[in-house]
Design an enzyme around this catalytic site. Sequence first.
Site, PDB file in Angstrom:
ATOM      1  N   SER A 134      -9.752  -1.048   7.097  1.00  0.00           N
ATOM      2  CA  SER A 134      -9.216  -0.762   5.765  1.00  0.00           C
ATOM      3  C   SER A 134      -8.462  -1.912   5.120  1.00  0.00           C
ATOM      4  CB  SER A 134      -8.316   0.479   5.808  1.00  0.00           C
ATOM      5  OG  SER A 134      -9.090   1.640   5.966  1.00  0.00           O
ATOM      6  N   SER A 191      -9.678   1.640   2.935  1.00  0.00           N
ATOM      7  CA  SER A 191      -8.848   2.452   2.061  1.00  0.00           C
ATOM      8  C   SER A 191      -7.814   1.652   1.276  1.00  0.00           C
ATOM      9  CB  SER A 191      -8.118   3.522   2.900  1.00  0.00           C
ATOM     10  OG  SER A 191      -7.259   2.923   3.862  1.00  0.00           O
ATOM     11  N   LYS A 234       0.838  -1.202   0.000  1.00  0.00           N
ATOM     12  CA  LYS A 234       0.000   0.000   0.000  1.00  0.00           C
ATOM     13  C   LYS A 234       0.872   1.251   0.000  1.00  0.00           C
ATOM     14  CE  LYS A 234      -3.954   1.942   2.606  1.00  0.00           C
ATOM     15  NZ  LYS A 234      -4.838   1.726   3.775  1.00  0.00           N
TER      16      LYS A 234
END
Length: 479
Positions: A173, A149, A74
């Site tokens: 997330s 996210s 990420k």
Amino acid sequence: MLPESLVEYVREVGSGGTTCEEFTAGAIERTKKQGLDAYITLNEKALDEARRIDSRIKKGEKVGRCLGAPIAVKDNICVRGMRTTCASKMLEGYESPYDATVVTRLLAEDAIITGKTNMDEFAMGLTTEFSAYGPSRNPWNKECTPGGSSGGSAAAVGGLECIASLGSDTGGSVRNPASFCGMVGFKPTYGLVSRYGLVSYANSIEQIGPITRTVEDAAFMMDVISGADPNDATTIECKGGFLDGIDAGIKGKKVGLITEMAGEGIDPRVAEATRDAMAALEDAGARCGKVSLDMVKYSVAAYYTITATEAASNLARYDNTMYGYDMPIESYEFHSYISKARRKFGPEVTRRMILGGFVSSSGHGGRYYHRALKVRGLLAREAEEALAEYDLLLSPTVPILPFKLGEKMGDPVGLFLVDYNTVTANLTGKPAASVPYTVCDGLPVGMQLMGRPSGDAEVLQAAYSLQERSRMPEAPPWQ
């Protein structure tokens, strides 16, 4: 056929059934063709690194246990020499001078970092639509959100654009996008995985965790990335061995369905899947019942109050003097300069910073923030009492099915409620896994299992038992 799980990949590469280069080349090709927009930055040297791993294997040299597995990270986790933008124009062009601890540990085991995945800006969002680089897409239906996210991390694994990925989980997330993309998402006990090198959003709550295709893969990843770190004082010791005991079973374990997370407001299709999952756990030998966590109804409000306050503090450094967007000085007036720099923040980050400033302001005496902390403490007490009676707590990961991109952009409160079932694990620091269980109307539904602090192995074992009895198709429809 190329391997479709990390454990299978390691077995196949180790036995000569495939090569690191072959799999990595396939992942790169899929990334270019599928249009999932899962990545912000791709590692242009990935194929060269794969060839070097293959050469070492061929020569009989010692190679780390990842054997060149292509793993995505990420874009709020630092990788030396790669852009780390947090999907924000504020950090456009920034290259990290160091590796996050989790990246160091992956590289030490000869993983290949395929690139940095898309996300909501500074991890604030649930759909990836708040990325400055545009949204990612769900591999099950490209018109739908992959969740957030860590949506890019989930989409990349779902589309086999990597074999596993890392995300960060502040309020769900990792688990939310894993559920939406039909993958496994695991949020470890707070402190079990180092946060050194993670760009901070809410320090007291967030945790790095893996998104994988199977529970075994999540256990494999945890064996690599977990453990104490001198660079992160919040970390704790870890015995590891998550993969070794993964098939220990759930016979005799008590599982409690959290009634507040499976009742009013839940999609009827998700409710039916939850009942079916409970029956599947009973079939595996678990003793199932129902448990109430009354403070859950205040959890989302408390979560957003606490995280917005911590975010406002963490993002205060992006004032364009030491950190932030590099822009020419148009005025020597200090406050004007900072104001112009902060325009680079997107709408969701701005909204949460304003909220954080409001609830923590001296004009309110911090009473909203202190009330949120009180709710957090009461919720933790309720969860401890529930886990004294039950070994594990069950709920659907998300109370609704994946929805179309743009559908909820005008409804921030509705978006916040997508986190309703996941924030409890973050507020209380407990481990939780999302397991893909079934498909409704062509879209995946995940189930969440939450356990006691440092009971990560037990959660993964239960997740494995549920996975073995899931109703997921053998191959997603797009493969």
